[in-house]
Design a protein around this motif. Structure first.
Motif, mmCIF file in Angstrom:
data_model
loop_
_atom_site.group_PDB
_atom_site.id
_atom_site.type_symbol
_atom_site.label_atom_id
_atom_site.label_comp_id
_atom_site.label_asym_id
_atom_site.label_seq_id
_atom_site.Cartn_x
_atom_site.Cartn_y
_atom_site.Cartn_z
ATOM 1 N N GLY A 29 0.792 -1.219 0.000
ATOM 2 C CA GLY A 29 0.000 0.000 0.000
ATOM 3 C C GLY A 29 0.825 1.270 0.000
ATOM 4 O O GLY A 29 0.255 2.373 -0.062
ATOM 5 N N ARG A 30 2.153 1.176 0.070
ATOM 6 C CA ARG A 30 2.994 2.376 0.057
ATOM 7 C C ARG A 30 2.862 3.083 -1.288
ATOM 8 O O ARG A 30 2.766 2.443 -2.337
ATOM 9 N N ARG A 31 2.874 4.433 -1.257
ATOM 10 C CA ARG A 31 2.743 5.224 -2.473
ATOM 11 C C ARG A 31 4.036 5.984 -2.726
ATOM 12 O O ARG A 31 4.650 6.518 -1.799
ATOM 13 N N PHE A 32 4.412 6.047 -4.005
ATOM 14 C CA PHE A 32 5.672 6.667 -4.386
ATOM 15 C C PHE A 32 5.422 7.697 -5.482
ATOM 16 O O PHE A 32 4.693 7.435 -6.446
ATOM 17 N N ARG A 33 6.051 8.850 -5.312
ATOM 18 C CA ARG A 33 5.994 9.899 -6.329
ATOM 19 C C ARG A 33 7.179 9.724 -7.266
ATOM 20 O O ARG A 33 8.342 9.783 -6.848
ATOM 21 N N ILE A 34 6.891 9.516 -8.543
ATOM 22 C CA ILE A 34 7.924 9.265 -9.539
ATOM 23 C C ILE A 34 7.844 10.395 -10.558
ATOM 24 O O ILE A 34 6.902 10.476 -11.348
ATOM 25 N N ALA A 35 8.809 11.280 -10.505
ATOM 26 C CA ALA A 35 8.795 12.472 -11.343
ATOM 27 C C ALA A 35 9.552 12.209 -12.644
ATOM 28 O O ALA A 35 10.404 11.314 -12.732
ATOM 29 N N GLY A 36 9.235 13.013 -13.651
ATOM 30 C CA GLY A 36 9.908 12.824 -14.926
ATOM 31 C C GLY A 36 9.776 14.039 -15.820
ATOM 32 O O GLY A 36 8.968 14.942 -15.580
ATOM 33 N N ARG A 37 10.587 14.044 -16.888
ATOM 34 C CA ARG A 37 10.496 15.101 -17.895
ATOM 35 C C ARG A 37 9.540 14.697 -19.014
ATOM 36 O O ARG A 37 8.843 15.534 -19.559
ATOM 37 N N TRP A 38 9.571 13.426 -19.363
ATOM 38 C CA TRP A 38 8.650 12.901 -20.378
ATOM 39 C C TRP A 38 8.037 11.612 -19.846
ATOM 40 O O TRP A 38 8.630 10.924 -18.997
ATOM 41 N N PHE A 39 6.860 11.294 -20.358
ATOM 42 C CA PHE A 39 6.108 10.132 -19.871
ATOM 43 C C PHE A 39 5.590 9.343 -21.070
ATOM 44 O O PHE A 39 5.294 9.922 -22.131
ATOM 45 N N ALA A 40 5.479 8.038 -20.887
ATOM 46 C CA ALA A 40 4.922 7.171 -21.922
ATOM 47 C C ALA A 40 3.803 6.346 -21.312
ATOM 48 O O ALA A 40 4.041 5.581 -20.370
ATOM 49 N N ASP A 41 2.601 6.540 -21.830
ATOM 50 C CA ASP A 41 1.448 5.770 -21.367
ATOM 51 C C ASP A 41 1.364 4.502 -22.214
ATOM 52 O O ASP A 41 0.957 4.534 -23.373
ATOM 53 N N CYS A 42 1.750 3.402 -21.633
ATOM 54 C CA CYS A 42 1.702 2.088 -22.300
ATOM 55 C C CYS A 42 0.803 1.150 -21.515
ATOM 56 O O CYS A 42 1.040 -0.063 -21.457
#
Length: 750
Positions: free
Chosen positions: A290-303
């Motif tokens: 149940g732990r939640r993590f913030r994963i930041a980025g410059r670009w993202f790919a929705d796959c």
């Protein structure tokens, strides 16, 4: 004390199911035993104090939404060594907290177990022990989510997990290829996937093999990474479709070998931070803790297939309101040495008097049970009603097996062997890019300047099969592939998808790859398969590297750096294709070996003279032009190339007439038909005959007819006949489509 079921120490025979957590609030445990109770799921809990606790169990009766008789998903909760008096999973058509009564906790460390009673898909989300006997836990978010975090001691805000050049969400073939491609080009990559294995539909959990094209001209290196991920053997629907064929460890090894990739397995990205048309970060929840993590980025790919990230970020998307392709849960049966019983399933679909594939009281066909066409959800909402669709598939499976075992009383030694509890999905949201690929683009073979990923798959759209729909209108569970009005759509020719379909037109730093790209519903059939999706992923990784190099957006790559992208496409980012077996159209052998074996027809089994068919004009029976009829007598019989066949479609019979200017003498014939599945030529035309015209009427050629033909290279010699017209008449063939490479009509040997 909150005990999350998915977090128990020993799962026993229960499986973790996170597919519907965004709708019902949490992953849960599923007793997926196919009618045989599974082993207990067990953990130990440290209580803060002894005393009396009221027990709440979050669960549901999964067939109650249909008012079905009985409750198949029953289970017990065992505290210490004693089961609670209450039986769970037997009430409520929605997820809810079921009051289990009060239990006395006499020790600080207590063993808790979930005990399945049926093997029929019982499910448990969580067990709560409350010292306040009047307390009722919340059952809806956001209150329930906050309550869970408080009970588990989790922080209110997600924990930081780093910032990356590219964040890829979805670890199917498309997402895995995107991550590997970008990492090899120097980007730091996060790959987030909500399962313990990669591959998506091409994993051991779902078991669908790869289809589509790769390594095609003019970009023969696009597909190199796909090739690295491919399994070495072809799987088949049925009991031969075993888990090890999907080589989950191979896919994981390819990704883990890349130092630039941080892999987040068993994490579901279900929240997005976005502003001013850009995504800043995604939030991923670890499935078991149940732990939640913030994963930041410059670009993202929705796959993700379902376009989860794009939808959360406010990207433009479309979704067909009804008549979409559905989802499968593949299954199979096996034969055993001993008789196998199966309980009656009054809660399953009642198929006692209904037809379904494989059903016959005199000649049952177990190989037709559980294949791709066992599919449902065409008119159901593919996001909100996912659990409904999956459970409807279960009810169809159990209903069919109940009918065969207990109504027809056939296959006495067979039993249910395996069924996927993870859905194999085909269609939901489609994110919109600067180009929306259309049906007409496929029909007209439009050549886009930025074509970057090959299709190589027929444009088949799955819709309910009318032969099995009666009584289940609106909830059919057997599909039929539809190819539109164009026979060419059955040909698996390569069509190059434009790069502008692979990025969002409204979220400036969002790519997409897989079945959620920018395409209309009626063109989705050609692009949705996984080998093609993997090629898209490779291109996305390349484009992301150019975004970083030039400080631009996905759109900017097209506008200003398309030549650079094409140079990367020319070079590729994987192993050379000759170093990795190419199993295009799949097969238990190397594609090149298959091509060598299949490229030429075998020698005739008899002596014959010249092939006179090549000198004939081909037309329909009435003399009108026959679409692509020249393929029937062009002298080419490369059975490794499905695109070189003539296809007869429409109502049977299918007929083709061969006409000569002057009479010819014919004494033998060969018909080369079917299709190449990667290792062999299969599905030849079944029932057909050759006729000759005597100047007045058509007459059958004695000895030149077949019933139930199974030979792709059917050949016969017969008494010589002299004629100026010969007619091929096909009356039965697989899927009512005649697939013929060549008709050869031989003169007598000189």
């Amino acid at each position: 004390m909150l005990v999350e079921a998915e977090g128990v120490r020993h799962l026993g025979g229960w499986v973790v199911d996170p597919q519907f957590m965004d709708q019902m609030g949490s992953p849960y445990l599923l007793a997926h035993g196919l009618g045989r109770p599974v082993a207990d799921a067990v953990t130990e809990v440290d209580f803060p104090a002894t005393g009396a606790y009221r027990v709440w169990v979050r669960t549901m009766d999964w067939v109650a939404r249909w008012n079905a008789p009985g409750a198949p998903g029953k289970f017990q909760v065992v505290v210490g060594e004693k089961p609670l008096d209450t039986t769970f999973g037997a009430q409520g058509d929605q997820w809810h907290w079921h009051d289990g009564g009060v239990v006395e906790i006499s020790g600080r460390r207590v063993r808790i177990a979930l005990r399945d009673l049926t093997g029929f898909e019982g499910r448990c989300d969580a067990v709560l022990f409350a010292r306040d006997h009047d307390f009722t836990p919340p059952n809806a978010d956001p209150q329930m989510a906050a309550f869970r975090r408080a009970c588990l001691g989790l922080p209110e805000r997600p924990e930081p997990a780093g910032e990356f050049d590219l964040v890829v969400v979805g670890g199917g073939i498309a997402g895995t290829c995107a991550a590997v491609s970008a990492a090899r080009l120097g980007l730091s990559v996060a790959l987030i996937h909500d399962r313990p294995v990669l591959g998506g539909n091409n994993s051991s959990e779902v078991r669908v093999w790869l289809q589509g094209a790769r390594n095609k001209e003019p970009w023969p290196r696009i597909g190199d990474v796909v090739a690295e991920l491919e399994q070495e053997r072809r799987a088949h629907y049925g009991p031969a479709n075993t888990a090890e064929l999907y080589e989950d460890e191979k896919k994981l090894a390819v990704v883990r070998a890349e130092p630039n990739i941080r892999l987040f397995l068993d994490h579901r990205a279900n929240s997005v931070e976005a502003a001013e048309g850009r995504i800043r970060a995604v939030v991923a929840q670890e499935i078991r803790t149940g732990r939640r993590f913030r994963i930041a980025g410059r670009w993202f790919a929705d796959c993700t297939g379902d376009a989860v990230i794009g939808a959360l970020a406010g990207a433009d998307y479309e979704m067909e309101p009804k008549g979409r392709m559905g989802a499968c849960n593949l299954w199979n049966v096996i034969e055993t040495p001993e008789p196998q019983s199966f309980p009656r399933c009054p809660w399953a679909l009642d198929l006692a008097d209904k037809p379904f594939p494989g059903r016959s009281k005199t000649d049952p066909k177990p190989d037709q049970l559980g294949g791709w066409f066992w599919e449902s959800g065409y008119d159901r909402r593919p996001i909100e009603e996912m659990e409904y669709i999956r459970d409807w598939n279960f009810r169809a499976m159990y209903g069919a097996w109940d009918a065969m075992k207990n109504v027809d009383r056939v296959l006495p030694n067979h039993r249910l062997n395996w069924a996927a509890h993870i859905m194999g999905k085909r269609e939901s949201r489609r994110l919109l890019g600067d180009v929306v690929l259309r049906f007409d683009d496929l029909v007209n073979d439009v050549q886009f300047l930025d074509g970057c990923a090959p299709t190589g798959w027929s444009n088949d759209l799955h819709l309910p099969d009318p032969r099995y729909e009666k009584g289940f209108e609106g909830d059919a569970f057997i599909a039929k592939a539809n190819f539109g009005e164009f026979p060419a759509f059955k040909e698996r020719r390569s069509f190059w998808i434009p790069y502008r379909c692979l990025y969002s037109r409204t979220v400036s730093n969002l790519f997409m790859a897989g079945r959620n790209i920018s395409v209309t519903h009626d063109a989705l059939g050609a692009v949705r398969v996984m080998r093609t999706g993997g090629c898209m992923g490779e291109v996305v990784g390349m484009a992301a590297s150019l975004c970083k190099k030039h400080g631009t957006t996905p759109r900017g790559v097209y506008q200003r750096h398309l030549t650079d992208l094409q140079e990367l496409m020319r070079r590729g980012v994987g192993k050379a294709p000759e170093a990795v077996p190419n199993y295009e159209n799949q097969g238990e052998g190397k594609r090149q070996q298959t091509r060598q074996r299949a490229s030429a027809a075998p020698r005739l089994p008899f002596e014959a003279g010249r092939n006179m068919a090549t000198a004939a004009e081909v037309s329909a029976a009435d003399g009108k032009p026959l679409e692509r009829g020249a393929l029937l007598n062009d002298g080419k019989a490369d059975v490794g190339d499905n695109s070189t066949r003539w296809l007869g479609r429409g109502p049977l019979p299918h007929e083709a007439q061969f006409v000569w200017e002057r009479p010819v003498t014919i004494s033998a014939a060969r018909i080369i038909s079917g299709y190449c599945d990667g290792t062999e030529t299969v599905a030849p035309i079944s029932d057909f005959e050759l006729q000759w015209h005597d100047g007045v009427q058509w007459r059958a050629i004695d000895g030149a007819a077949a019933e139930a033909n199974a030979d792709p290279f059917w050949a016969r010699s017969f008494r010589p006949i002299t004629t100026s017209k010969i007619l091929l008449r096909v009356t039965k063939t697989k899927d009512d489509v005649s697939r013929i490479w060549e008709v050869q009509l031989f003169a007598p040997r000189p």
